[in-house]
Structure formats: structure tokens, C-alpha cells
Design a protein around this motif. Sequence first.
Motif, PDB file in Angstrom:
ATOM      1  N   ASP A   9       0.855  -1.182   0.000  1.00 53.71           N
ATOM      2  CA  ASP A   9       0.000   0.000   0.000  1.00 53.71           C
ATOM      3  C   ASP A   9       0.897   1.240   0.000  1.00 53.71           C
ATOM      4  N   HIS A  10       1.051   1.883  -1.147  1.00 52.01           N
ATOM      5  CA  HIS A  10       1.910   3.059  -1.245  1.00 52.01           C
ATOM      6  C   HIS A  10       1.266   4.288  -0.609  1.00 52.01           C
ATOM      7  N   GLU A  11      -0.042   4.278  -0.513  1.00 45.06           N
ATOM      8  CA  GLU A  11      -0.716   5.395   0.148  1.00 45.06           C
ATOM      9  C   GLU A  11      -0.371   5.422   1.634  1.00 45.06           C
ATOM     10  N   PHE A  12      -0.117   4.242   2.219  1.00 41.56           N
ATOM     11  CA  PHE A  12       0.260   4.180   3.630  1.00 41.56           C
ATOM     12  C   PHE A  12       1.544   4.964   3.878  1.00 41.56           C
ATOM     13  N   PHE A  13       2.469   4.886   2.938  1.00 40.51           N
ATOM     14  CA  PHE A  13       3.699   5.669   3.068  1.00 40.51           C
ATOM     15  C   PHE A  13       3.389   7.158   3.030  1.00 40.51           C
ATOM     16  N   GLU A  14       2.549   7.557   2.097  1.00 42.48           N
ATOM     17  CA  GLU A  14       2.247   8.976   1.922  1.00 42.48           C
ATOM     18  C   GLU A  14       1.524   9.569   3.126  1.00 42.48           C
ATOM     19  N   THR A  15       0.637   8.811   3.736  1.00 41.28           N
ATOM     20  CA  THR A  15      -0.203   9.359   4.813  1.00 41.28           C
ATOM     21  C   THR A  15       0.309   9.061   6.213  1.00 41.28           C
ATOM     22  N   GLU A  16       1.006   7.925   6.396  1.00 38.78           N
ATOM     23  CA  GLU A  16       1.384   7.506   7.747  1.00 38.78           C
ATOM     24  C   GLU A  16       2.889   7.568   8.019  1.00 38.78           C
ATOM     25  N   VAL A  17       3.699   7.217   7.033  1.00 36.54           N
ATOM     26  CA  VAL A  17       5.140   7.098   7.261  1.00 36.54           C
ATOM     27  C   VAL A  17       5.870   8.412   6.972  1.00 36.54           C
ATOM     28  N   TRP A  18       5.703   8.918   5.790  1.00 33.13           N
ATOM     29  CA  TRP A  18       6.459  10.091   5.355  1.00 33.13           C
ATOM     30  C   TRP A  18       6.252  11.308   6.263  1.00 33.13           C
ATOM     31  N   PRO A  19       5.021  11.690   6.621  1.00 34.85           N
ATOM     32  CA  PRO A  19       4.854  12.876   7.474  1.00 34.85           C
ATOM     33  C   PRO A  19       5.599  12.766   8.801  1.00 34.85           C
ATOM     34  N   ARG A  20       5.622  11.578   9.388  1.00 40.29           N
ATOM     35  CA  ARG A  20       6.292  11.400  10.675  1.00 40.29           C
ATOM     36  C   ARG A  20       7.814  11.395  10.516  1.00 40.29           C
ATOM     37  N   LEU A  21       8.287  10.813   9.423  1.00 40.17           N
ATOM     38  CA  LEU A  21       9.732  10.854   9.161  1.00 40.17           C
ATOM     39  C   LEU A  21      10.200  12.288   8.919  1.00 40.17           C
ATOM     40  N   ALA A  22       9.443  13.024   8.130  1.00 39.93           N
ATOM     41  CA  ALA A  22       9.830  14.399   7.804  1.00 39.93           C
ATOM     42  C   ALA A  22       9.796  15.293   9.047  1.00 39.93           C
ATOM     43  N   LYS A  23       8.902  15.001   9.979  1.00 39.47           N
ATOM     44  CA  LYS A  23       8.859  15.776  11.215  1.00 39.47           C
ATOM     45  C   LYS A  23      10.094  15.501  12.073  1.00 39.47           C
ATOM     46  N   ARG A  24      10.501  14.215  12.134  1.00 36.94           N
ATOM     47  CA  ARG A  24      11.637  13.856  12.986  1.00 36.94           C
ATOM     48  C   ARG A  24      12.967  14.180  12.312  1.00 36.94           C
ATOM     49  N   VAL A  25      13.030  14.057  11.001  1.00 34.38           N
ATOM     50  CA  VAL A  25      14.263  14.332  10.249  1.00 34.38           C
ATOM     51  C   VAL A  25      13.900  15.301   9.117  1.00 34.38           C
ATOM     52  N   PRO A  26      14.098  16.592   9.316  1.00 35.04           N
ATOM     53  CA  PRO A  26      13.661  17.579   8.323  1.00 35.04           C
ATOM     54  C   PRO A  26      14.196  17.339   6.915  1.00 35.04           C
ATOM     55  N   SER A  27      15.384  16.784   6.801  1.00 34.46           N
ATOM     56  CA  SER A  27      15.933  16.546   5.462  1.00 34.46           C
ATOM     57  C   SER A  27      15.159  15.466   4.707  1.00 34.46           C
ATOM     58  N   PHE A  28      14.292  14.730   5.397  1.00 34.74           N
ATOM     59  CA  PHE A  28      13.491  13.699   4.741  1.00 34.74           C
ATOM     60  C   PHE A  28      12.239  14.268   4.049  1.00 34.74           C
ATOM     61  N   GLU A  29      12.098  15.577   4.050  1.00 36.20           N
ATOM     62  CA  GLU A  29      10.960  16.162   3.350  1.00 36.20           C
ATOM     63  C   GLU A  29      11.017  15.885   1.853  1.00 36.20           C
ATOM     64  N   SER A  30      12.224  15.628   1.337  1.00 33.21           N
ATOM     65  CA  SER A  30      12.385  15.386  -0.104  1.00 33.21           C
ATOM     66  C   SER A  30      12.593  13.911  -0.425  1.00 33.21           C
ATOM     67  N   LEU A  31      12.093  13.024   0.419  1.00 33.76           N
ATOM     68  CA  LEU A  31      12.285  11.590   0.185  1.00 33.76           C
ATOM     69  C   LEU A  31      11.617  11.131  -1.110  1.00 33.76           C
ATOM     70  N   LYS A  32      12.272  10.167  -1.747  1.00 36.51           N
ATOM     71  CA  LYS A  32      11.717   9.534  -2.936  1.00 36.51           C
ATOM     72  C   LYS A  32      11.691   8.029  -2.712  1.00 36.51           C
ATOM     73  N   VAL A  33      10.554   7.399  -2.965  1.00 35.31           N
ATOM     74  CA  VAL A  33      10.420   5.952  -2.808  1.00 35.31           C
ATOM     75  C   VAL A  33      10.995   5.261  -4.039  1.00 35.31           C
ATOM     76  N   ASN A  34      11.995   4.419  -3.818  1.00 37.07           N
ATOM     77  CA  ASN A  34      12.613   3.668  -4.918  1.00 37.07           C
ATOM     78  C   ASN A  34      11.959   2.310  -5.128  1.00 37.07           C
ATOM     79  N   SER A  35      11.605   1.663  -4.028  1.00 39.07           N
ATOM     80  CA  SER A  35      10.956   0.352  -4.104  1.00 39.07           C
ATOM     81  C   SER A  35      10.307   0.058  -2.756  1.00 39.07           C
ATOM     82  N   ALA A  36       9.604  -1.051  -2.679  1.00 39.58           N
ATOM     83  CA  ALA A  36       8.940  -1.420  -1.423  1.00 39.58           C
ATOM     84  C   ALA A  36       8.610  -2.902  -1.454  1.00 39.58           C
ATOM     85  N   TRP A  37       8.398  -3.465  -0.283  1.00 39.13           N
ATOM     86  CA  TRP A  37       7.937  -4.851  -0.206  1.00 39.13           C
ATOM     87  C   TRP A  37       7.079  -5.013   1.039  1.00 39.13           C
TER      88      TRP A  37
END
Length: 499
Positions: free
Chosen positions: A392-420
Motif C-alpha cells: 500500500d503506497h498510500e500508507f507511506f504517503e499518509t502515515e510514514v512520510w509525514p512522521r519521518l519528515a517531522k523527525r528528520v527535516p531533510s526527509f521532506e524530499s524523500l523519494k520511494v525507490n521500491s517497497a515490499w
Amino acid sequence: MILARSVRKLRCLSRFYSDHKSNHPTDDPIWPIRRTINILKNDFRKVGRFILPRGLTSREDAEKELDAHLEKYRRPEIFPEHCDILIIGGGGMGSSIAYWLKKEALEGLNVVVVEKDATYSNASTALSVGGLRQQFSLVENIQMSLYGAEFIQNIKEHLGDDADVNFTPHGYLLLATEEGAETLDRNSRLQNELGARNEILTPEKMKRKFPWINTDGIALGCHGLEREGWFDPWCLLNGFKRRAQEMGAQYVHGDVTGFEFEKMNNMVVVGVEPGSYEALRRAVVRLPNGEEKTITFAFCILAAGAQSGEVARMMKIGTGEGILQLPLPVEPRKRYVYVVSSQSPDCPGLNTPLTIDPSTTYFRRDGLCGNFVCGKSPTEDHEPNCDTLDVDHEFFETEVWPRLAKRVPSFESLKVNSAWAGYYEYNYFDKNGIIGQHPYHNNVIFATGFSGHGIQQTPAVGRAVMELIIRGQYETINLKRLGFDRLIVDEPMFESNIV
């Protein structure tokens, strides 16, 4: 040269069969010929490149002719009808148990491992992130993970010179809010008393050590200094399996579809009406060609990972009467893992630990060049469907990425390369491993339900199960509190402030 080498092989094999023929597991008189032909097949092919049989005009024709003549001499795959120890599940846990049993008993125990996924493409072990930490609150988990670190540190002594799990020793960093700070500090003291080495960091110290982190809302962090990090679970699994097979364990590609029971009129069991006890004696295994065979065992070890609860129901655990009404509380839970990259010059560097936010969002470095692995445990009321391993790639967009970007500001520009996606063998009773004998089927031993931290504990659990079977008790780490009995008395073994 080729023929001379073949003659030498034949002479050695002849002496071998003369010395060992009485000990061979089959009475087939032509078996030595089959074995010899298989060993010398490559040599025969090389000779055939230069000397073609009469009437054949090409190398390919010669090889086909050779195959046709030798087919009747090849040894068929023998399904084991009996064994001392049947292990259901050949992943990291099952293969570790097989390794420890054969290492201790060698030819004294006949060990068979049944694994339905021969490629391990859907196995929890192969899809794990491979974390290794001692940051737990239960003594047993700390001790098992300490031994896991010791095993990995000396892995070549255990699994051979070619064993390498690519351990990355950059530790864990567990973060706590004000609400969980006292528990985190208490856990750290216990971990260090038992032999771990970690440090408690205030937000100021954390910021100095890891400039990339945003400490808003964080009261304390616990940073592992030694024996923590991550490794390649696939390599560990292969090391266990290879060594177990070298020592004589037999792996069978098949799916356990049921069990056969035997009524024991003279068996007296507390809580069971005299004459009604049914012993578990045989497992039914469906082979890849659809054929079903049975295998008789003395002990059965249930290490089937996320499918352990389903296999237990075939044993009438959870569907029977009396104590058999109580199920094995293990079921599959799907977890997503995302591989991301950041081109920011301020992103976490090479010494970055596996960092876990209070929201259970985590990340760790994955090689070089700004690559990371990340994910998050879903809430109980939003568990994903387990019918497939779709991501579920939407899970990354709504649940994972916002929390990562809050804890690590440089992660605001993250790009997903792959997933499993992979399965946790989730213990919904208390999220901890269930290890030891079943109270009714006393020849059934559990090694399952580790809920995401099992791979790091495979060395310790394999050793513990070996001790239980061969020596009758735990000798190195006492795991009695993690037995099935805690389900009967309703005493869960919860971790405190630990994901």
C-alpha cells in the motif's frame, strides 16, 4: 586426464561402499551405481565432447543418449516415512533448531524439516529488516538478543568460513516522549546490568551527536553503543540451513495438510477422561506434485512462522475439548517496508542508528548515497488485509512520510525507490514468542509468535529447543516464562514501552 580422475573416483567410492554399505539407509543393491553415475556424470559429458557414440553426429545428441541410459540408475528422491524430530517450517527459526539439534546429536537424531516455500519468497525471514538490539524490557528477550549478537560476532566459528551476514554495528536509537521517558531509562539500566551497553541521551546530547534530528516532543533517547545494528537475514537463514544439511538434516519441500492421531487407552493425563487421550503421531505432507505422504515422528516442532496458528488448529489446538480449546494465538500480520532515498546534503550520515520514533515509525541507512529503509507498525484497528503481499503506497504517503519528515527535516524530499511487504508471526496475546511444550501434546514444541523480533533471537531459541529435547531442561537461558502455560493462567508477558 578426465578418465584417470574418474578411475580414481571409482576406486575411492568402491572402498567407501565396502566400508559403509551396512550403514546405508536403503537396501537397494544398485544404489552405489546410481551414486557413482551421478558423481561421474560431468566427467562422462566432457569425454563425450571428444568421443561420440556410433551413429550420433552431435554433442547434444550424445548427451541426450547418455541421459536416457543413466535415468534408470539415478537415485529417486526418498521421502522419509519416519523421523525422530519433525520441524514444521524451514525459515530462520526452524533451520536454527535443525542446526543446533544436529550439532549436538549428529547421527543420534534423525531430523526432518518440512518447508512449503522452497524459494522462501514469502517467508518472514527473507522479508525481514534484520534488526539486532537488546533494547527490551523482558529479561528473556534481552538475554536472547545478547546471545544473538555473540553468535553473529563469531558466526564463522558456528556456520563456517563462508558465512557472512554483513552486520552493520551502528546501534538502535529509541526515542521517548515525557510519558515514556521513565520507562525508557529503567529499561536501559536493566539492559546494561545484563551485559548490554547503551546510553541515555537528553535532547541536547542527542542533537550534538545526531545533528540531523528534530527533538521536538522528545524527552529522552536510548542509543545502543555495542552489539546492536542490523544484518542480512537471508544470509543467516542460508548459513543455518547449509550447516544443518551438511550434518544430516533432511529438508522436504511440501505443505503439512493434517495430522493423524492414535488413541492411547493406557495414557493418564490430568483433565482428560481415562481412555480418551489421543496422541499426535504422524503428519500428512502434500508434495509439489500433489501427492500426499505421511511421516511418523517422536517430536514435532512448530516453527511455521505466521502460519503457526493454522497448523496448530490441525493438531486440534484451539478446536478440541478441555485444554485443547485454548488456541495458539499466532496469526499473520502484514507489514510494509519502503526503500527511499534523499539527495539532501543534511540527511543522516554513515553512523546513523536504526531510529524508532514514539509513533513506531522507524528508519535505518541502507548502504551509501542517501538510501534508507523505513516503515511503521499500523494501529490495531487499521491492520492491512493479509490475503496478498501487495504494498500500500498510500500508507507511506499518509502515515510514514509525514512522521519521518517531522523527525528528520531533510526527509521532506524523500523519494520511494521500491517497497515490499512481509508477514509478522503476530502473537495477539502479548506480542512475544511462545517457546516450549504444549500441555496436552507433550511431544509438540512451539517456537513461534515472536511478532517482529524473532530473526535476531533464532540462535538462542534454536539452542534452547535443543536443550529442552536433548537435556530435558533449559540450561543457558531460562525461557519457562515464555511457555504456553502463560496462556492457560492468563499471565501475558508484555514489553514496556518497546515496539
